[in-house]
Design a protein around this motif. Structure first.
Motif, PDB file in Angstrom:
ATOM      1  N   LEU A 189       7.145   7.380  -4.565  1.00  0.00           N
ATOM      2  CA  LEU A 189       5.984   6.328  -4.169  1.00  0.00           C
ATOM      3  C   LEU A 189       6.952   5.459  -3.041  1.00  0.00           C
ATOM      4  CD1 LEU A 189       3.797   5.330  -6.070  1.00  0.00           C
ATOM      5  CD2 LEU A 189       3.466   7.646  -5.306  1.00  0.00           C
ATOM      6  N   GLU A 190       6.351   5.778  -1.841  1.00  0.00           N
ATOM      7  CA  GLU A 190       6.944   5.197  -0.907  1.00  0.00           C
ATOM      8  C   GLU A 190       5.616   4.140  -0.743  1.00  0.00           C
ATOM      9  OE1 GLU A 190       6.847   6.460   3.198  1.00  0.00           O
ATOM     10  OE2 GLU A 190       8.481   5.349   3.583  1.00  0.00           O
TER      11      GLU A 190
ATOM     12  N   VAL B 100       0.494  -1.834  -0.163  1.00  0.00           N
ATOM     13  CA  VAL B 100       0.010  -0.231  -0.013  1.00  0.00           C
ATOM     14  C   VAL B 100       1.061   1.319  -0.585  1.00  0.00           C
ATOM     15  CG1 VAL B 100      -1.832   1.010   1.182  1.00  0.00           C
ATOM     16  CG2 VAL B 100      -1.658  -1.078   1.091  1.00  0.00           C
ATOM     17  N   VAL B 101       0.498   2.411  -0.899  1.00  0.00           N
ATOM     18  CA  VAL B 101       1.237   3.559  -1.033  1.00  0.00           C
ATOM     19  C   VAL B 101       0.888   3.990   0.633  1.00  0.00           C
ATOM     20  CG1 VAL B 101       1.779   5.512  -1.943  1.00  0.00           C
ATOM     21  CG2 VAL B 101       0.807   3.787  -3.755  1.00  0.00           C
ATOM     22  N   GLN B 102       2.493   4.783   1.157  1.00  0.00           N
ATOM     23  CA  GLN B 102       2.158   5.498   1.771  1.00  0.00           C
ATOM     24  C   GLN B 102       2.664   6.755   2.113  1.00  0.00           C
ATOM     25  OE1 GLN B 102       1.895   3.831   5.375  1.00  0.00           O
ATOM     26  NE2 GLN B 102       1.245   1.634   4.039  1.00  0.00           N
ATOM     27  N   ASN B 103       3.272   7.144   1.575  1.00  0.00           N
ATOM     28  CA  ASN B 103       4.092   8.364   0.958  1.00  0.00           C
ATOM     29  C   ASN B 103       3.949   8.715  -0.542  1.00  0.00           C
ATOM     30  OD1 ASN B 103       4.711  10.971   1.745  1.00  0.00           O
ATOM     31  ND2 ASN B 103       6.517  10.192   2.789  1.00  0.00           N
TER      32      ASN B 103
ATOM     33  N   GLY C  99       9.794   3.945  -5.064  1.00  0.00           N
ATOM     34  CA  GLY C  99       9.807   3.238  -6.603  1.00  0.00           C
ATOM     35  C   GLY C  99       8.928   4.617  -6.939  1.00  0.00           C
ATOM     36  N   VAL C 100       8.813   4.643  -8.999  1.00  0.00           N
ATOM     37  CA  VAL C 100       8.138   4.895  -9.246  1.00  0.00           C
ATOM     38  C   VAL C 100       7.128   4.104 -10.075  1.00  0.00           C
ATOM     39  CG1 VAL C 100      10.058   6.556  -9.972  1.00  0.00           C
ATOM     40  CG2 VAL C 100       9.893   4.767 -11.111  1.00  0.00           C
TER      41      VAL C 100
END
Lengths: 626, 356
Positions: free
Chosen positions: B252-253, B243-246, B263-264
């Motif tokens: 993207l974290e 899940v994207v955090q930040n 990553g991107v």
């Protein structure tokens, strides 16, 4: 090349669906491919007029009692001891009077007699066919190929004469069998009189066991040897291997052969008429096929009675049940995929010593007994045997010369003409329906699949009754009215009855032609007709010829409709009608020999056909089977 | 040479959807490949273009002319079938000449054009052979010659190399490519072999379950998949879901179970935001042993090493996950030893996650 645009009225094809829709000016229209239309509709019309309509009329007439729907005719048949009788009063089964043992069978009434005879025939044929097929498929021994060829002999057509010859051989006082085994060798305690229902069953078994033999053998040869090797690897051997693996795998072929034998026995006219012709035996008359034949002959210029219709419907129903069983069990497709086999090394074992002796004794007896009618026919045709006496006294070509007599040669040319035209029709209709079945797998194609194989299960005598009713009522005073000239109708009857041979042969060919070969042609610009003539037909030509030859042979020996419809005008009668007349009618002393000479002619044609099929066309000469 | 367009093409066989709203735009002179696993509907799509299969709905256009209802024999396409479909009763010459004879081309011209095309596919001198007297590769060339000789608007190739042995396949691949370059013919190629697709094509369409998932150049297909299926179907990769955090600086974290990755997103229009469920695609060759500050770093241990000649494929266990990594075979990797590996942030491709 510019892209041609489709105009509103053009006919377009489609491979996967049977029609398709073109959107024009906001309107949805169905455009049907001309090719597709023709290949479906022509066979459907053919089957409608030669199968569905006549038999529907027959069916409806059997359920009418003075214009009202009723089961009267069926209940009257089933309550009449002439048709069904559980307490037989007449008949002889192993009864001894004086020095003769009479083996005629007991009279359980016409319907039960027919079933008993058919069942007995089926069992006898199965025993003979099963053992011989197994021996020839699995053992190797000197002379094997000779036996393989000799086992074709019982299949050679000797309509009506076969039973006549058997009657002569088993005659209590002047028969050759009794002479050898009673008078000469004293092996038999009594003279044997084999006649009536038992005689019919024996005669039929001798002609039909090759059907079981061929079907079972084909199944055996098509079993992938690795299946049996796997079973052996897991510890099965001997009889257990046969019972658990081999037999179940070959069962579809065996079942098909057995059911066809049963159906053929029920519809057979040749054996009853032969025995009646030779000895006038009353029990030989008491089977359904003969009863219908007789009432047809009596009603020739009048009407078929509803009772005859009802009896025909009963005979038809039993046959169709048999056909459905085969269809469910071994479909046309299964068989076709099986018949492509033979590419692997079959499992054959060499045998010697005592086993070999048993095999030889069995095969020699089988070939001798099985070819009795054929050998007898040749003797009858070429000697004075017909004039009486245990053995023939002198050789004579007289009866062959009589084939040149105008009345006989007319029958021959009638048969050749009818059969030739019938072959053309059968190939056309058969190819058309086979193409539909193989390529367009729609609903209509599955109907055509059934219709093009069902003729094998329709009793010819029932068909004759149905045709007579239908074509004299709805086609009176036309070309197809058998009362004016039965020839056109006979031709159509032949082509319908023998259609499965053509259809199956062509279907097998089409299965070898991958659809992509046709698609490639269309992709390169060939339309449906160009594709058919340039790609498909050249590739299946051998199958078409093979199917045509087979169809021709079986048209020539067709008997049920020939002796009924063919009798409506004597100058139009085909060969089998003439044979029936001389054997059954015994117009002149010695006339049966002319019939035998005609049978020799039929056998010669058949042998030629087998040779051409096997060696020139390289096609397997398929006899009966699914 | 035409531009081939498929607009919302649908085709069902019973309950099986072979083409689900397929839209394609294939340019003039392009080498276009439809790539997908068996049964994905790629052959059906090709057959629809050839006219051998009817669409349930949708349109097929050749240069903006609607050919949807035109039968195959009027479409002027040249198709090479998977089994070549050479007519066994005709010689090589007759096979190739068939399309010209149907078009009523004069005898002299037929002879000239067949000779030409056989030279082109390097089969001169075999005119009088029958298909069964040819090798697999030769048969394949005859099928190609037969399709080319009619100068079709579009060349359709249905897995033409799949029946050849491995070595010949690679040879034919380059021949096919140079032939297409020379003739500049619009070519639609159907295959399940990703190497063929990536090496031959100008553009590739990835198809699965009757749907076109992505149409791109081979480089983009590999490096910038739009879809999880595309990513996993083409080349090898490790997929980690999370899940994207930040989000910062376009990176993207992502929290994947017990680790965190940067990553991107593959494409900005994929609408990945904080809280989205995503899949991270890690290509084996993007891992390295030298660690720099911005990289994603993993501490794991080597579970397995497979030798592939020039490369080693290494399976590294990192906590509960397993990464597939490819190293040059000169790098020495010991099994069952701890290892530290890294992957740069911009080599981690992030896609929206959906269960397949």
């Amino acid at each position: 090349m510019p892209a041609p645009l489709v105009d509103e009225n053009s006919l377009i094809f489609c491979f996967s669906t049977n029609y398709f829709v073109v959107r024009m000016d906001g309107l949805w229209r169905k455009h049907i491919d001309l090719f597709l239309l023709i290949s479906h509709v022509i066979p459907l019309i053919f089957f409608a007029f030669l199968f569905i309509f006549p038999l529907s009329l027959l069916l409806s007439s059997s359920f009418l009692y003075y214009g009202k729907p009723s089961l009267y005719w069926f209940s009257s048949i089933f309550s009449d001891t002439y048709f069904v009788n559980f307490n037989p009063r007449t008949g002889y089964l192993f009864d001894v009077y004086g020095d003769t043992m009479y083996i005629w069978g007991l009279d359980y009434g016409i319907i039960l007699n027919t079933l008993i005879v058919a069942l007995t025939t089926m069992i006898l044929s199965t025993v003979m066919g099963l053992i011989s097929a197994f021996i020839l498929a699995r053992y190797d021994f000197p002379g094997k190929n000779l036996f393989r060829v000799l086992l074709y002999t019982p299949m050679l057509a000797t309509p009506f004469v076969n039973a006549y010859v058997l009657g002569k051989l088993f005659h209590p006082t002047s028969g050759l069998i009794n002479y050898i085994f009673y008078d000469l060798l004293h092996i038999l305690p009594y003279r044997i009189d084999l006649n009536g229902l038992v005689g019919i069953s024996i005669a039929q078994s001798l002609s039909y066991f090759p059907i079981v033999y061929l079907n079972f053998q084909a199944s055996l040869l098509n079993i992938d040897p690795s299946l049996e090797e796997q079973a052996e690897n897991l510890g099965a051997k001997g009889f257990s291997l046969f019972r658990r693996v081999t037999f179940p795998l070959a069962l579809p072929g065996l079942t098909a052969g057995m059911i066809i034998t049963f159906i053929f026995s029920m519809e057979d006219l040749s054996a009853p008429i032969g025995f009646i012709g030779y000895s006038g035996n009353p029990l030989a008359k008491k089977v359904m096929s003969y009863y219908i034949f007789q009432s047809f002959s009596e009603a020739m210029r009048g009407v078929i009675t509803p009772e005859t219709s009802a009896l025909s419907v009963i005979l038809l129903s039993i046959s169709i049940i048999g056909f459905i069983l085969i269809k469910r069990y071994v479909s046309l497709k299964t068989y076709a995929s099986l018949s492509r086999g033979g590419r692997w090394n079959p499992r054959v074992r060499r045998i010697s010593g005592f086993k070999l002796l048993i095999v030889y004794v069995f095969l020699v007896v089988l070939v001798l007994v099985g070819s009795m009618p054929q050998v007898g026919t040749v003797i009858l045709a070429s000697t004075d045997w017909v004039l009486g006496g245990v053995t023939p006294k002198s050789f004579s070509l007289e009866y062959f010369y009589r084939l040149l007599h105008p009345s006989v040669s007319r029958a021959i040319s009638n048969s050749v003409i009818y059969s030739s035209i019938a072959v053309l029709i059968a190939v056309l209709i058969g190819a058309s329906s086979a193409y539909c079945v193989a390529r367009f797998k729609g609903f209509l194609a599955s109907i055509l699949d059934i219709l093009s194989t069902i003729p094998i299960a329709i009793p010819g005598i029932v068909l004759a009754v149905g045709y007579f009713m239908f074509f004299t009522s709805f086609f009176r005073w036309t070309l197809l009215d058998p009362l004016i000239d039965p020839a056109p109708l006979l031709i159509l009857a032949y082509s319908f009855r023998r259609l499965p041979f053509a259809a199956r042969s062509i279907f097998a060919g089409l299965q070898q032609v991958h659809v992509s070969l046709e698609e490639a042609a269309m992709n390169l610009g060939a339309n449906r007709f160009q594709t058919l003539f340039r790609i498909v037909l050249p590739l299946i030509l051998m199958n078409i010829f093979g199917g045509a030859i087979l169809t021709f042979v079986y048209c020539m020996s067709e008997s049920s409709t020939s002796v009924t419809l063919g009798a409506l005008r004597w100058d139009r009668g085909p060969i089998t009608f003439y044979i029936n007349q001389v054997v059954y009618g015994s117009i002149v002393v010695g006339a049966a020999s002319v019939g035998a000479a005609l049978c020799v002619l039929l056998m010669t044609i058949q042998i030629l056909a087998i040779i051409i099929s096997n060696y020139v066309l390289k096609q397997r000469f398929a006899i009966y089977g699914f | 040479m035409v531009r081939v367009k498929l607009e919302n093409v649908c085709k069902k066989f019973g309950n099986v959807v072979a083409a689900d709203n397929v839209c394609l735009d294939i340019f003039e002179g392009e080498f276009f490949t439809i790539l997908g696993p068996s049964g994905c509907g790629k052959t059906t799509t090709l057959r629809i273009i050839a006219g051998l299969e009817r669409v349930d709905s949708g349109k097929v256009l050749f240069d903006d002319v609607d050919v949807t209802n035109i039968p195959p024999y009027l479409r002027n396409t040249g198709m090479v079938f998977q089994n070549y479909a050479l007519w066994p009763h005709m010689t090589v010459f007759d096979n190739v000449a068939f399309g010209l004879k149907i078009r009523k081309v004069s005898r002299d011209e037929i002879r000239r054009r067949v000779k030409e095309v056989l030279e082109l596919v390097k089969l001169s001198g075999l005119e009088n052979r029958y298909p069964h007297q040819l090798s697999g590769g030769q048969q394949q060339r005859v099928a190609l010659a037969r399709a080319l000789v009619i100068e079709p608007k579009v060349l359709l190739l249905d897995e033409p190399l799949s029946n050849l042995d491995a070595k010949l396949r690679v040879e034919m691949r380059s021949e096919l490519k140079s032939l297409q370059r020379k003739l500049k013919i619009t070519t639609i190629y159907v295959t399940h072999d990703q190497d063929e697709a990536l090496t031959l094509s100008d553009r590739v369409a990835i198809m699965n379950n009757g749907r076109i998932l992505q149409v791109s150049t081979p480089i983009d297909i590999y490096n910038k998949p739009r879809d999880l299926f595309v990513a996993s179907f083409i080349g090898k990769c490790t997929i980690l879901t999370g899940v994207v955090q930040n989000r910062s600086d376009g990176y993207l974290e992502v929290k994947c179970d017990d680790m965190t990755l940067w990553g991107v997103p593959a494409y900005e229009d994929l609408n990945i935001t904080v809280g989205s469920r995503v899949a991270c695609i890690l290509r084996p060759e993007n891992f390295k042993l030298e660690v720099s500050a911005s990289d994603n770093v993993f501490d794991g241990y080597v579970k397995h090493v497979s030798f592939y000649g020039s490369r080693n494929e290494v399976k590294v266990a990192v906590r509960s996950s397993e990464l597939i990594i490819s190293f040059d075979s000169s790098v020495n990797i010991d099994v069952n030893k701890p290892i530290k590996i890294a992957i740069p942030r911009d080599k981690v491709i992030i896609l929206p996650y959906h269960a397949t």
